[in-house]
Each structure stands twice: as C-alpha cells, then as structure tokens.
Write a protein that holds these residues in place. Structure first.
Motif, PDB file in Angstrom:
ATOM      1  N   ILE A 191     -48.338   1.145  -5.384  1.00  0.00           N
ATOM      2  CA  ILE A 191     -46.901   1.166  -5.670  1.00  0.00           C
ATOM      3  C   ILE A 191     -46.444  -0.183  -6.202  1.00  0.00           C
ATOM      4  O   ILE A 191     -45.776  -0.269  -7.240  1.00  0.00           O
ATOM      5  CB  ILE A 191     -46.116   1.549  -4.392  1.00  0.00           C
ATOM      6  N   ASP A 192     -46.839  -1.255  -5.480  1.00  0.00           N
ATOM      7  CA  ASP A 192     -46.401  -2.592  -5.901  1.00  0.00           C
ATOM      8  C   ASP A 192     -46.863  -2.910  -7.319  1.00  0.00           C
ATOM      9  O   ASP A 192     -46.091  -3.400  -8.151  1.00  0.00           O
ATOM     10  CB  ASP A 192     -46.942  -3.659  -4.933  1.00  0.00           C
ATOM     11  N   TYR A 193     -48.129  -2.619  -7.591  1.00  0.00           N
ATOM     12  CA  TYR A 193     -48.691  -2.966  -8.899  1.00  0.00           C
ATOM     13  C   TYR A 193     -47.926  -2.282 -10.017  1.00  0.00           C
ATOM     14  O   TYR A 193     -47.583  -2.899 -11.030  1.00  0.00           O
ATOM     15  CB  TYR A 193     -50.173  -2.570  -8.948  1.00  0.00           C
ATOM     16  N   LEU A 194     -47.644  -0.987  -9.839  1.00  0.00           N
ATOM     17  CA  LEU A 194     -46.992  -0.235 -10.916  1.00  0.00           C
ATOM     18  C   LEU A 194     -45.478  -0.495 -10.942  1.00  0.00           C
ATOM     19  O   LEU A 194     -44.881  -0.587 -12.024  1.00  0.00           O
ATOM     20  CB  LEU A 194     -47.277   1.261 -10.757  1.00  0.00           C
ATOM     21  N   ALA A 195     -44.867  -0.643  -9.776  1.00  0.00           N
ATOM     22  CA  ALA A 195     -43.410  -0.836  -9.728  1.00  0.00           C
ATOM     23  C   ALA A 195     -43.020  -2.192 -10.326  1.00  0.00           C
ATOM     24  O   ALA A 195     -41.971  -2.320 -10.973  1.00  0.00           O
ATOM     25  CB  ALA A 195     -42.917  -0.721  -8.284  1.00  0.00           C
ATOM     26  N   ASP A 196     -43.888  -3.203 -10.111  1.00  0.00           N
ATOM     27  CA  ASP A 196     -43.563  -4.560 -10.575  1.00  0.00           C
ATOM     28  C   ASP A 196     -43.373  -4.647 -12.083  1.00  0.00           C
ATOM     29  O   ASP A 196     -42.687  -5.536 -12.566  1.00  0.00           O
ATOM     30  CB  ASP A 196     -44.676  -5.542 -10.143  1.00  0.00           C
ATOM     31  N   THR A 197     -44.023  -3.757 -12.832  1.00  0.00           N
ATOM     32  CA  THR A 197     -43.952  -3.870 -14.298  1.00  0.00           C
ATOM     33  C   THR A 197     -43.136  -2.751 -14.936  1.00  0.00           C
ATOM     34  O   THR A 197     -43.131  -2.615 -16.164  1.00  0.00           O
ATOM     35  CB  THR A 197     -45.367  -3.845 -14.909  1.00  0.00           C
ATOM     36  N   CYS A 198     -42.477  -1.935 -14.125  1.00  0.00           N
ATOM     37  CA  CYS A 198     -41.737  -0.806 -14.703  1.00  0.00           C
ATOM     38  C   CYS A 198     -40.688  -1.289 -15.701  1.00  0.00           C
ATOM     39  O   CYS A 198     -40.522  -0.715 -16.776  1.00  0.00           O
ATOM     40  CB  CYS A 198     -41.054   0.012 -13.598  1.00  0.00           C
ATOM     41  N   GLU A 199     -39.998  -2.352 -15.349  1.00  0.00           N
ATOM     42  CA  GLU A 199     -38.943  -2.830 -16.238  1.00  0.00           C
ATOM     43  C   GLU A 199     -39.542  -3.421 -17.509  1.00  0.00           C
ATOM     44  O   GLU A 199     -39.182  -3.014 -18.615  1.00  0.00           O
ATOM     45  CB  GLU A 199     -38.090  -3.870 -15.511  1.00  0.00           C
ATOM     46  N   SER A 200     -40.502  -4.342 -17.348  1.00  0.00           N
ATOM     47  CA  SER A 200     -41.056  -5.027 -18.519  1.00  0.00           C
ATOM     48  C   SER A 200     -41.809  -4.068 -19.438  1.00  0.00           C
ATOM     49  O   SER A 200     -41.815  -4.254 -20.662  1.00  0.00           O
ATOM     50  CB  SER A 200     -41.969  -6.170 -18.079  1.00  0.00           C
ATOM     51  N   LYS A 201     -42.413  -3.059 -18.867  1.00  0.00           N
ATOM     52  CA  LYS A 201     -43.198  -2.136 -19.694  1.00  0.00           C
ATOM     53  C   LYS A 201     -42.409  -0.883 -20.057  1.00  0.00           C
ATOM     54  O   LYS A 201     -42.974   0.077 -20.594  1.00  0.00           O
ATOM     55  CB  LYS A 201     -44.491  -1.756 -18.972  1.00  0.00           C
ATOM     56  N   ASN A 202     -41.136  -0.879 -19.745  1.00  0.00           N
ATOM     57  CA  ASN A 202     -40.263   0.247 -20.080  1.00  0.00           C
ATOM     58  C   ASN A 202     -40.788   1.579 -19.537  1.00  0.00           C
ATOM     59  O   ASN A 202     -40.965   2.553 -20.255  1.00  0.00           O
ATOM     60  CB  ASN A 202     -40.072   0.337 -21.598  1.00  0.00           C
ATOM     61  N   ARG A 203     -41.106   1.561 -18.229  1.00  0.00           N
ATOM     62  CA  ARG A 203     -41.569   2.776 -17.561  1.00  0.00           C
ATOM     63  C   ARG A 203     -40.620   3.128 -16.436  1.00  0.00           C
ATOM     64  O   ARG A 203     -39.861   2.284 -15.971  1.00  0.00           O
ATOM     65  CB  ARG A 203     -42.957   2.565 -16.950  1.00  0.00           C
ATOM     66  N   PHE A 204     -40.716   4.378 -15.977  1.00  0.00           N
ATOM     67  CA  PHE A 204     -39.971   4.771 -14.784  1.00  0.00           C
ATOM     68  C   PHE A 204     -40.952   5.298 -13.742  1.00  0.00           C
ATOM     69  O   PHE A 204     -41.872   6.044 -14.079  1.00  0.00           O
ATOM     70  CB  PHE A 204     -38.919   5.839 -15.116  1.00  0.00           C
ATOM     71  N   LEU A 205     -40.767   4.880 -12.502  1.00  0.00           N
ATOM     72  CA  LEU A 205     -41.678   5.291 -11.421  1.00  0.00           C
ATOM     73  C   LEU A 205     -40.913   6.074 -10.363  1.00  0.00           C
ATOM     74  O   LEU A 205     -39.918   5.578  -9.823  1.00  0.00           O
ATOM     75  CB  LEU A 205     -42.317   4.058 -10.763  1.00  0.00           C
ATOM     76  N   THR A 206     -41.370   7.302 -10.084  1.00  0.00           N
ATOM     77  CA  THR A 206     -40.813   8.061  -8.969  1.00  0.00           C
ATOM     78  C   THR A 206     -41.849   8.138  -7.868  1.00  0.00           C
ATOM     79  O   THR A 206     -43.004   8.492  -8.117  1.00  0.00           O
ATOM     80  CB  THR A 206     -40.448   9.493  -9.418  1.00  0.00           C
ATOM     81  N   LEU A 207     -41.431   7.782  -6.658  1.00  0.00           N
ATOM     82  CA  LEU A 207     -42.318   7.888  -5.493  1.00  0.00           C
ATOM     83  C   LEU A 207     -41.806   9.025  -4.620  1.00  0.00           C
ATOM     84  O   LEU A 207     -40.688   8.967  -4.098  1.00  0.00           O
ATOM     85  CB  LEU A 207     -42.321   6.569  -4.711  1.00  0.00           C
ATOM     86  N   HIS A 259     -59.768  -6.549 -14.555  1.00  0.00           N
ATOM     87  CA  HIS A 259     -58.448  -6.754 -13.925  1.00  0.00           C
ATOM     88  C   HIS A 259     -58.575  -6.977 -12.417  1.00  0.00           C
ATOM     89  O   HIS A 259     -57.851  -7.781 -11.844  1.00  0.00           O
ATOM     90  CB  HIS A 259     -57.541  -5.546 -14.173  1.00  0.00           C
ATOM     91  N   LEU A 260     -59.501  -6.237 -11.783  1.00  0.00           N
ATOM     92  CA  LEU A 260     -59.685  -6.404 -10.330  1.00  0.00           C
ATOM     93  C   LEU A 260     -60.106  -7.842 -10.005  1.00  0.00           C
ATOM     94  O   LEU A 260     -59.654  -8.422  -9.020  1.00  0.00           O
ATOM     95  CB  LEU A 260     -60.740  -5.413  -9.802  1.00  0.00           C
ATOM     96  N   GLU A 261     -60.960  -8.397 -10.886  1.00  0.00           N
ATOM     97  CA  GLU A 261     -61.408  -9.778 -10.649  1.00  0.00           C
ATOM     98  C   GLU A 261     -60.232 -10.743 -10.616  1.00  0.00           C
ATOM     99  O   GLU A 261     -60.168 -11.635  -9.777  1.00  0.00           O
ATOM    100  CB  GLU A 261     -62.390 -10.209 -11.744  1.00  0.00           C
ATOM    101  N   THR A 262     -59.284 -10.544 -11.539  1.00  0.00           N
ATOM    102  CA  THR A 262     -58.122 -11.446 -11.571  1.00  0.00           C
ATOM    103  C   THR A 262     -57.298 -11.305 -10.295  1.00  0.00           C
ATOM    104  O   THR A 262     -56.544 -12.200  -9.933  1.00  0.00           O
ATOM    105  CB  THR A 262     -57.211 -11.156 -12.780  1.00  0.00           C
ATOM    106  N   LEU A 263     -57.448 -10.177  -9.615  1.00  0.00           N
ATOM    107  CA  LEU A 263     -56.710  -9.961  -8.360  1.00  0.00           C
ATOM    108  C   LEU A 263     -57.561 -10.340  -7.147  1.00  0.00           C
ATOM    109  O   LEU A 263     -57.206 -10.073  -6.004  1.00  0.00           O
ATOM    110  CB  LEU A 263     -56.276  -8.499  -8.260  1.00  0.00           C
ATOM    111  N   GLY A 264     -58.737 -10.920  -7.404  1.00  0.00           N
ATOM    112  CA  GLY A 264     -59.565 -11.417  -6.294  1.00  0.00           C
ATOM    113  C   GLY A 264     -60.572 -10.416  -5.765  1.00  0.00           C
ATOM    114  O   GLY A 264     -61.274 -10.680  -4.790  1.00  0.00           O
ATOM    115  N   ILE A 265     -60.623  -9.232  -6.410  1.00  0.00           N
ATOM    116  CA  ILE A 265     -61.616  -8.246  -5.960  1.00  0.00           C
ATOM    117  C   ILE A 265     -62.820  -8.359  -6.885  1.00  0.00           C
ATOM    118  O   ILE A 265     -62.850  -7.806  -7.982  1.00  0.00           O
ATOM    119  CB  ILE A 265     -61.009  -6.822  -5.970  1.00  0.00           C
TER     120      ILE A 265
END
Lengths: 449, 449
Positions: free
Chosen positions: B17-33, B428-434
């Motif tokens: 949720i955090d990963y996708l919600a954080d960029t909803c505005e910048s990437k012009n997306r809408f997220l429904t949970l 991408h996972l590597e950049t997040l420490g995984i």
C-alpha cells in the motif's frame, strides 16, 4: 412359504448359502441368490430344491427392487457402500434386512422408520463385527448378572494363515482384500487404559504391540484397531478403565511391516512415478535419504535402528534388496507395494486360512479378582471353504434361520448384543465347531500391565 | 489516470500500500483499497492524495464486480481460495490481475482466455513464491548464457525471528499464520538428489535435515518442502540431477518439533476430547503408551531415543511436563497444540521478524566446477513493518508500478521467471535494501554430499 434373497454370492457367502439352501425344502422356504454372475451363483446352489440363481446388476434399481419385493428377508453380502441402498429398498418395500457389516450412520438414520414398520434389521452379524460382539456380551452379561465389575476388556482378532500354510518369513498371505491389508491401521487409533485416553498415530501403531498367546499356536502381535472408545457404549461398559480392540498378526509381522510404514511406502495419498524398469531396490531407495557411499541396506539400518535380522529377512524375502523389477511403476506407494505383495503373498490352492480371536477380561468379583481368557481358533477347510467364509457367513445364516423359525421375535434396528440374538447363535455355532475356549484365572499373580 | 484496486488491507499489505500510494499523485494514478474494515483501510492510506478506502465484503458479488469494473489493475491480497474468483471477475471485465500466491490449476485453466483478451495476470510475485523464483532465475539464466550446466539447486526459505527476539528455547514465535506453522510439512515431500527421486513421509520429514548457514547469523535447519520436483519445469531445469526446496527453522527446532509429530500431536484429522481441567502433561500422556511405573518424561525418552537435553528443554518450556491447564480440551490434536502455542509463541510488541533465504547452486562450467551461495536476510522494522510484509508486498508493488509505467509489456498468464519481469523487480528491491549476497566457490574441495 418364506422367501430369502441373498444379494452377492462371492467367496464369503459360501457357508451362508449352504446353510440356508440345505434346509429350504424341509423348512418350506425358497432361496434366491442374486449375483452379477448367475452361472457362478447357480454353481453355489448345486440344484438344491427351492433355490434359484438370478443375474443382477445391483445398480439396476428396477430389477433390484423387483427381486426385493418378492422376498421376505434380504441378506446383503455386497460391498459395504451398497448396504444403505439395499436397506432403504427393504424399508420402502417392508422387508427384513441382514448384513455382516458395520451399522453405518446412514443405517442408524433409518432406525425409527424400521421400528414403525415393525421390521427387523440386523447388522454386524458376521465375524468382526459379529462373533466378537456376541462372545464378549456373553461374558459381560454373565459378570454383570453376578454383580461383578469388569475393569479391563481387550479383544483381538486376526484373519491369518493356518500354521501349515505359514510358508514364508512373514507367515502371512492375502486371505482377504489385499488393499485393506496394505492400508490397515491408517488414521489414528484410540483406546483407554487404566482410565487414561490413548491416541496412537499410524506411524506409532505397529510399535504399540501386545503379545497375545493362543495355546498350541504360539504368539501373535496385537495392535490397537481404530476407535475402541466407541465400543464402551455398544457393550454397556461406559465406565470401564481399560478397553482396547486390536488386530492380530503373527509375531514379528508388525515389526517388519512397520519398516514400510516408517519409510512412507504404504502412503495412499499421492501418485508417484518411478522410471521404467525400476527395481524393488530402487523403490526402497526412493524412500531413503541420499548418501554418497552407504548402500540401501546400510541406510535402512541407520533409519530404522530397531531393524533386527528377522525383520531384515522379511524385507529381503520380498526382494527389496534385489534387482527384481517393479510390477507397476506408477501409482500411490500403497498401490505399488500391493502389486508387489500380490505376487509374493498369493494363496496357493492347498493353503488354508485361520481365524483367531481372543477376549481378555479382568473382573472384580465378590471373592476377588479374576482374569477370563476366551479364545476362538477356526481353521479353513480349503481355498473355498475358508475360515473367513465360515465365521462371516454362519452367524448370519443362523440369525436368518432363527428369525424365520420365530425364535428371534425382535423388531427394529439391531446389532447382536442382546441375549435373544446372541445366545442361540453362539449355541448353534458351537455345534458347527465354532467354539470359544474359556480359561479363568482366579486372583492372578501378575495382572496385565 | 490509471486506477489500482487492492483487495485486502491486512498485515502483509502494509508495504504494498505504502509503495503504491506514495506515488499516486506524482504518477497520476488513483488507488482504491477495499477491505471488510474500511476504517483500518483508511488508516493505512493516511489521507494520501488520489487514494480512497472502501468497505467490501468480498463475497458480495455485485459490489466486488462494481469495484473491479472501475479499476485498471487489481491486486488480490485475499486468502488464496479467493484468488480464482477475483481473477475470473478480472477476466470477464477485462482487468489486469496481480497476486503473491501460487498459480492454481483454476488459474491455469484461464490461460488462453487471458491471452486472447490481451490481459496481464501475474501470480507468485511475493516472497516464496516470488523473490525465490526471481533470484534463482537470475543465476540460472546467467549460467545458461555462459553455457554452464547446473547440476544441483537447493533453495531454502524461512519466516523467523530477528536474533534479538529469539527469546525462548525454540527461538521461534508466530510471525505468520499459526495454523500453517502447526500443520507445516503434512503430506509427502518430494525431491531429487543425484538423479534419484526421493519421497519423504511427514513422520520422517523433520529428521531429513540439512544444516544451512548464514554468515553472521549461524546455523538453521532446512527440511524438504512439498513437491520440489514440479519446479524443475518452472525453472527450465528438467534434467537437473539434484533439486530441493526447503523450509528453514532455527537449528534445533526441527528435532523438538519432531517430538510432537512422532507422538501424533499435530494430527488434524480427528477430534479428541480430554476431560475438563486436563493438563498439558495429561495431553502428552494421552499420546504415550501406558506404563505402570514410568513417568511421562521416562516414557517419552523411551519412545524418542534421540531425545537430547535441548529437545527436552523446549518441550518442558512449553509446560508439557507441568500441571498447566489446557487452554482447550476439545478439538483436533493440532488445534489443541496451536491453542497452547499461541500463548507461548505470541509476538511481543517489541519483537522483530526476519526472512532468510538461501540458494545453493552447483555448476559445471568450462573452467571446472563451482558453487554459488546466494543469500538474503531481511529484518523487520517493527510489529507492523515486518520483514514478511516487506518481502511479500514490495515485489508485487514494484511489478504493478513497472506494468503501469509500461516497463513490463507482456500479456498472458505469468509467474516472474522471465527476465523482463524479474530483472527490474530485483533491481528495485535492491534499492530498498532487499538484496542477495552472492558467494562463489571455485573448484570446491568438498562438494555437498
């Protein structure tokens, strides 16, 4: 003229058919034997008066119902799942019903209707269930009549080989359904001992053994069989501290069979596929861990620390350390194992089977403690006239005979735990040589553990 | 504007949720949970722009379909049995589908239709399955590109405790579904070693251990996990002589857990009922044979010859030799055991979980043999931001993000074993420490057994 219908003329019906067919003329009865194979059925009837063989596909409802409608009593010797279907027909058409199989929940659900219609339905009137109930209830009722208290009841039964046919290291061959033998004991067995509930998972079952001795025959292994707890109610022994029902194998069998269980080779829950032309040795290796240098024999000895020579010999005799080809490479482990054993454990024409049963009671009476050992040994006559067919078929035949003679006057749904049913049956069985030998030990020095 | 629908806002959805919600505005997306509990869902979204929480009972088909029809991609974080239902809706309504769960047979049956409609369905994109596939395929593809041959692939994964939270003798607490932990390994596990198929029944599984070491963390027990054979095809390694997937527990756990298995205390196939006020000691005794004089401890030591002190201590710590009352007296043995463990193995608020994964490859290259050890360690941040939620949620979130950014252009039914999917996700996972740490051993002196 009373009309008896027997459904199913397989191996275990031999004595049942003979017993009832022999008196059809003198007792003014008619017997119809219905089987898929009418010719084989006719052969069993041997042209005796007042008997007829008919062909029946039991799934053919109109034909089945027509036959049932013409009968007074119906005896189902069909596979267990068919009993409720036949029983339902009997209920609808107002016919009495007899079987040697367990009283299923579906059967129980008909109880009230059976009573309302004044019909008599008798199940569990074969060997086990059957003779076990009857012979146990006789001891139990006699003890209760004397005001004695039964503190322990263990009961063991086995369908095995007559000693002269014990011609392999297992002292075992298939005298009944091989699949049931391979899967025997799966699930969790339950019993009670000295007031403690006991639960035994399948992979511990063949270690949880009691040695059971039959005078003149020697020792047998007894392992706990399914749900002994439910029999407390059936036998009116709700408060008994020790109650165990067990299955018998020749001494040593269980320890060797346990090797297959430990390895997972009796598993029936998944399909495995071995490469074409695989050997028994390779099959066994598939259930052992990989090791760089150890042989199959060495890995087996490491995995099963209690592997002694008699056990090893039994496994070896089957060919599991040899390059003998698998008779089947695809199937559940249990199916593949069964296919192997069906060759090695096949009955020879001259082989004779044997039924052994023993009840072990501990009783507290007014004058002290006593043990009662009640043992039955029944030997087969030949490959057709087996001990299994005798002990399954005769109690049922006698029950039907007594019922038609008016000597059992009950109605409703029953198993043979009431005197009116079991006393005359046991006494007739004795005249046919199926007789329990009782041994009473007063104030036993060493009560069973 | 792309519309993302997440179904299910439970514990493992946090990072997704955090990963996708954080960029909803910048990437012009809408997220429904959508979740049964709209309030909890709203709390997770924290009023971020372009996001909305809605209440949904997933069984309410009209509401569910309405929500799906408004989305472009649907992420199912629901219990596994719901995935095919949601996937079917997506297929009908022409929506892309993502999940972290196994690609079921039902899912496979939709394959052609998914392709025909030009949709993208991605399953098994979490941790295990998910990160395991991706990280393994990277090594496999690289080796194949170089013309090297993979002769052995063993892969282990465990959801465990961060070392500072290993505060009991088991070094284990429930960091995910307790029922799955109690039933872990039931059935028959299958793998192949040096060309030999291996089948391991449940009651042997927790003895068939490999020691797996993580630098800085020490040793773990790895036991074979279900059907490793089927992964040969998934990974394009049909001819590989050794292939094993395993589950990790802290060293010593399996030996102690095996005591419960041996006794039958993890059995989930029948309901037992202990007398009211029974103790843990009495429960254990119900799975041990009766003996006149031996104690529970002595009988256990006799039944389990390999019972050493560390094992004894673990059983004792749970209270099985004490008069502690059972939290539940009726249920399957597994249910009763779970109720006991839920008290003792409960996570404290300060506890942190840990994910460990290790791939062990043996490879034959042009210049000789080598081993590759590829290890992942991921530590939880706190009770909400667990390692499990990170490693399950982030791969899925990254996959959805890449897909909506047009960086994954595939259609059809997929698991992340193709470069186009796994390469950008891993990076991408590597950049997040995984991040996997790789260790290569050239010409190993002592190849694994």
């Amino acid at each position: 003229m009373n009309h008896i219908l027997i459904l199913g003329g397989g191996k275990s019906s031999t004595f049942l058919i003979d017993y009832l067919a022999d008196t059809c003329e003198s007792k003014n009865r008619f017997l119809t034997l219905a089987d898929l194979d009418a010719k084989a059925a006719a052969a069993k009837l041997q042209n005796r008066s007042n008997t007829a063989a008919v062909s029946l596909d039991i799934q053919d409802e109109p034909s089945r119902k027509k036959l049932i409608s013409e009968a007074d009593v119906v005896i189902s010797m069909l596979p267990a799942f068919m009993h409720p279907i036949v029983a339902r027909d009997c209920l609808e058409l107002g016919k009495h019903f007899f079987s040697a199989s367990y009283e299923s929940d579906e059967m129980k659900s008909m109880k009230e209707n059976i009573e309302q219609k004044g019909l008599f339905f008798l199940n569990e009137c074969g060997l086990d269930p059957g003779i076990d109930h009857m012979s146990a209830m006789k001891v139990i009722h006699e003890a209760h009549d004397k005001g004695e208290k039964i503190t322990s009841f263990k009961s063991f039964c086995g369908g095995l080989l007559s000693p002269q046919s014990e011609s392999n290291p297992w002292k075992y061959k298939f005298t009944w359904n091989p699949r049931n033998v391979v899967l025997a004991g799966q699930g969790t067995s339950r019993y009670i001992e000295k007031g403690d509930l006991k639960f035994v998972p399948y992979h511990q079952l063949f270690k949880r053994l009691e040695t059971v001795n039959f005078p003149g025959l020697g020792d047998f292994d007894g392992y706990p069989n399914r749900d002994s707890l439910s029999y407390r109610k059936v036998y009116g022994l709700q408060e008994i501290p020790t109650m165990l029902r067990g299955t018998l194998r020749r001494a040593g069998y269980c320890k060797a069979w346990n090797v297959f269980i430990q390895l997972g080779m009796t598993d029936d829950s998944f399909v495995m596929e071995m490469p074409e032309n695989s050997t028994l040795r390779q099959l066994m290796n598939a259930f052992l861990p990989y090791h760089k240098t150890l042989s199959v024999e060495e890995k087996l000895a490491e995995l099963i620390p209690e592997l002694d020579f008699p056990t090893f010999e039994k496994i070896q005799w089957l060919g599991f350390f040899s390059d003998r080809k698998l008779p089947k490479t695809k199937g559940s482990p249990a199916q593949i194992l069964q296919a192997i054993l069906e060759t090695d454990w096949a009955l020879e024409p001259e082989d004779r089977d044997m039924i052994v049963m023993q009840h072990q009671f501990e009783i507290e009476g007014v004058s002290g403690k006593k043990q009662i050992l009640s043992s039955l040994v029944c030997l087969g006559k030949d490959a057709t006239h087996t001990a299994m067919a005798q002990t399954v078929g005769l109690p049922l035949a006698i029950a039907v005979d007594l019922f038609l003679d008016g000597k059992i006057k009950l109605t409703g749904l029953h198993v043979p735990v009431v005197r009116e049913i079991y006393l005359p049956i046991l006494s007739h069985l004795e005249t046919l040589g199926i007789k329990f030998v009782e041994k009473e030990i007063i104030n036993p020095a060493r009560p069973s553990q």
